[in-house]
Every structure is written in structure tokens, then in C-alpha cells.
Design a protein around this motif. Structure first.
Motif, PDB file in Angstrom:
ATOM      1  N   PRO A  14     -26.899 -16.553   0.360  1.00 43.64           N
ATOM      2  CA  PRO A  14     -28.285 -16.797  -0.030  1.00 43.64           C
ATOM      3  C   PRO A  14     -29.245 -15.939   0.795  1.00 43.64           C
ATOM      4  O   PRO A  14     -29.072 -15.794   2.006  1.00 43.64           O
ATOM      5  CB  PRO A  14     -28.480 -18.279   0.259  1.00 43.64           C
ATOM      6  N   GLY A  15     -30.220 -15.371   0.102  1.00 40.41           N
ATOM      7  CA  GLY A  15     -31.161 -14.475   0.753  1.00 40.41           C
ATOM      8  C   GLY A  15     -30.748 -13.016   0.702  1.00 40.41           C
ATOM      9  O   GLY A  15     -31.549 -12.129   1.040  1.00 40.41           O
ATOM     10  N   GLY A  16     -29.522 -12.765   0.286  1.00 38.28           N
ATOM     11  CA  GLY A  16     -29.023 -11.396   0.222  1.00 38.28           C
ATOM     12  C   GLY A  16     -29.447 -10.669  -1.033  1.00 38.28           C
ATOM     13  O   GLY A  16     -30.203 -11.189  -1.869  1.00 38.28           O
ATOM     14  N   SER A  17     -28.926  -9.451  -1.168  1.00 37.52           N
ATOM     15  CA  SER A  17     -29.283  -8.585  -2.298  1.00 37.52           C
ATOM     16  C   SER A  17     -28.036  -8.008  -2.957  1.00 37.52           C
ATOM     17  O   SER A  17     -27.013  -7.809  -2.297  1.00 37.52           O
ATOM     18  CB  SER A  17     -30.173  -7.433  -1.822  1.00 37.52           C
ATOM     19  N   VAL A  63     -36.980 -15.419 -11.866  1.00 36.34           N
ATOM     20  CA  VAL A  63     -36.607 -14.231 -11.086  1.00 36.34           C
ATOM     21  C   VAL A  63     -37.801 -13.335 -10.769  1.00 36.34           C
ATOM     22  O   VAL A  63     -37.641 -12.334 -10.056  1.00 36.34           O
ATOM     23  CB  VAL A  63     -35.520 -13.409 -11.803  1.00 36.34           C
ATOM     24  N   LYS A  64     -38.968 -13.663 -11.275  1.00 33.91           N
ATOM     25  CA  LYS A  64     -40.152 -12.836 -11.019  1.00 33.91           C
ATOM     26  C   LYS A  64     -40.400 -12.698  -9.527  1.00 33.91           C
ATOM     27  O   LYS A  64     -40.355 -13.672  -8.786  1.00 33.91           O
ATOM     28  CB  LYS A  64     -41.379 -13.445 -11.704  1.00 33.91           C
ATOM     29  N   GLY A  65     -40.661 -11.464  -9.117  1.00 29.22           N
ATOM     30  CA  GLY A  65     -40.923 -11.197  -7.708  1.00 29.22           C
ATOM     31  C   GLY A  65     -39.665 -10.969  -6.879  1.00 29.22           C
ATOM     32  O   GLY A  65     -39.755 -10.554  -5.722  1.00 29.22           O
ATOM     33  N   ARG A  66     -38.496 -11.259  -7.462  1.00 30.19           N
ATOM     34  CA  ARG A  66     -37.240 -11.084  -6.723  1.00 30.19           C
ATOM     35  C   ARG A  66     -36.350 -10.023  -7.357  1.00 30.19           C
ATOM     36  O   ARG A  66     -35.635  -9.310  -6.648  1.00 30.19           O
ATOM     37  CB  ARG A  66     -36.469 -12.413  -6.670  1.00 30.19           C
ATOM     38  N   PHE A  67     -36.383  -9.928  -8.679  1.00 25.56           N
ATOM     39  CA  PHE A  67     -35.532  -8.976  -9.403  1.00 25.56           C
ATOM     40  C   PHE A  67     -36.385  -7.848  -9.975  1.00 25.56           C
ATOM     41  O   PHE A  67     -37.536  -8.060 -10.366  1.00 25.56           O
ATOM     42  CB  PHE A  67     -34.813  -9.662 -10.561  1.00 25.56           C
ATOM     43  N   THR A  68     -35.795  -6.664 -10.052  1.00 27.99           N
ATOM     44  CA  THR A  68     -36.462  -5.517 -10.653  1.00 27.99           C
ATOM     45  C   THR A  68     -35.504  -4.808 -11.598  1.00 27.99           C
ATOM     46  O   THR A  68     -34.414  -4.408 -11.185  1.00 27.99           O
ATOM     47  CB  THR A  68     -36.944  -4.520  -9.591  1.00 27.99           C
ATOM     48  N   ILE A  69     -35.927  -4.668 -12.850  1.00 28.12           N
ATOM     49  CA  ILE A  69     -35.121  -3.959 -13.842  1.00 28.12           C
ATOM     50  C   ILE A  69     -35.641  -2.535 -13.971  1.00 28.12           C
ATOM     51  O   ILE A  69     -36.843  -2.287 -13.886  1.00 28.12           O
ATOM     52  CB  ILE A  69     -35.166  -4.688 -15.205  1.00 28.12           C
ATOM     53  N   SER A  70     -34.717  -1.596 -14.167  1.00 28.77           N
ATOM     54  CA  SER A  70     -35.119  -0.206 -14.325  1.00 28.77           C
ATOM     55  C   SER A  70     -34.111   0.530 -15.201  1.00 28.77           C
ATOM     56  O   SER A  70     -32.971   0.097 -15.340  1.00 28.77           O
ATOM     57  CB  SER A  70     -35.236   0.488 -12.962  1.00 28.77           C
ATOM     58  N   GLN A  81     -32.022  -4.657  -9.680  1.00 27.52           N
ATOM     59  CA  GLN A  81     -32.053  -4.901  -8.247  1.00 27.52           C
ATOM     60  C   GLN A  81     -32.397  -6.362  -8.022  1.00 27.52           C
ATOM     61  O   GLN A  81     -33.459  -6.821  -8.465  1.00 27.52           O
ATOM     62  CB  GLN A  81     -33.089  -4.000  -7.568  1.00 27.52           C
ATOM     63  N   MET A  82     -31.513  -7.077  -7.351  1.00 32.88           N
ATOM     64  CA  MET A  82     -31.695  -8.512  -7.140  1.00 32.88           C
ATOM     65  C   MET A  82     -31.841  -8.776  -5.643  1.00 32.88           C
ATOM     66  O   MET A  82     -30.907  -8.514  -4.877  1.00 32.88           O
ATOM     67  CB  MET A  82     -30.495  -9.277  -7.705  1.00 32.88           C
ATOM     68  N   ASN A  83     -32.991  -9.267  -5.254  1.00 31.37           N
ATOM     69  CA  ASN A  83     -33.272  -9.589  -3.857  1.00 31.37           C
ATOM     70  C   ASN A  83     -33.501 -11.087  -3.699  1.00 31.37           C
ATOM     71  O   ASN A  83     -33.751 -11.795  -4.668  1.00 31.37           O
ATOM     72  CB  ASN A  83     -34.496  -8.817  -3.377  1.00 31.37           C
ATOM     73  N   SER A  84     -33.446 -11.545  -2.461  1.00 27.38           N
ATOM     74  CA  SER A  84     -33.692 -12.962  -2.159  1.00 27.38           C
ATOM     75  C   SER A  84     -32.870 -13.868  -3.073  1.00 27.38           C
ATOM     76  O   SER A  84     -33.394 -14.825  -3.654  1.00 27.38           O
ATOM     77  CB  SER A  84     -35.188 -13.280  -2.300  1.00 27.38           C
TER      78      SER A  84
END
Length: 114
Positions: A14-17, A63-70, A81-84
Motif C-alpha cells: 500500500p502506498g506504492g506505485s 482513482v482520480k489524482g492517483r492514476f494517470t492514463i497516457s 501510471q498508478m500511484n498511492s
């Protein structure tokens, strides 16, 4: 036909990426939207994030604010990209491409636990 192959899943605390990738091949020109879905045990498959050809993105509230799709058009790749990460993010993650029809990858397992 479009073929999709996911990679990058695994176990994280938990908390990882983690960073997921999806390599697309075949009739790439027919794709309008690409997305990541996930399905946890005993639950329905749900949309995580999507991105259109003109880079418009959409995220699930969870997932808003933690994940980024590209998208990397040069490499015909979709990334997440999955953070937190949280234990609730544990699921099989699927890459999806949609055009005149819909195509799915085979899925990659993401496990978040201590």
C-alpha cells in the motif's frame, strides 16, 4: 482486428506505485478510444480510465489524482501510471480499445497488500 497485450502488473505494498503498459497491434487506425478496466474477485468489471484520440481523458472517481492514463502513438502503446495504491485497487486490469467494435487484452494482475 486489434491485438492488445498488457504488461507491468505485480505485487506492491500500500502506498506504492506500478506502471501498466498495453501494446496494440493490427488495425490500429480503427481505434477511437483506449481504456483500462479492472475486475476484482466477485465484482463487475469497471472502467478505471479512458483516453480518446485527441487526448481527452476520463477517470473513475476512486482513482482520480492517483492514476494517470497516457498514449504513446509512436509506439502504439497505452500506459497507466498508478500511484498511492490501495488494497482496494487489487484486481485484474484489462486494456480495451474501441472503434467500430471493442477489443480486450488478456489482463494483468495487480495485488496491493502488506
Amino acid at each position: 482486428q486489434v491485438q492488445l497485450v498488457e504488461s507491468g502488473g505485480g505485487w506492491v505494498q500500500p502506498g506504492g506505485s506500478l506502471r501498466l503498459s498495453c501494446a496494440a497491434s493490427g488495425s490500429i487506425f480503427s481505434i477511437n478510444v483506449m481504456a483500462w478496466y479492472r475486475q476484482a474477485p466477485g465484482k463487475q468489471r469497471e472502467l478505471v480510465a479512458s483516453i480518446t484520440n485527441n487526448r481527452r481523458t476520463n477517470y473513475a472517481d476512486s482513482v482520480k489524482g492517483r492514476f494517470t492514463i497516457s498514449r504513446d502513438n509512436a509506439k502504439n502503446a497505452l500506459n497507466l501510471q498508478m500511484n498511492s495504491l490501495k488494497p482496494d485497487d487489487t484486481a485484474v486490469y484489462y486494456c480495451n480499445a474501441a472503434g467500430t467494435t471493442s477489443w480486450w487484452g488478456q489482463g494483468t494482475q495487480v495485488t496491493v497488500s502488506s
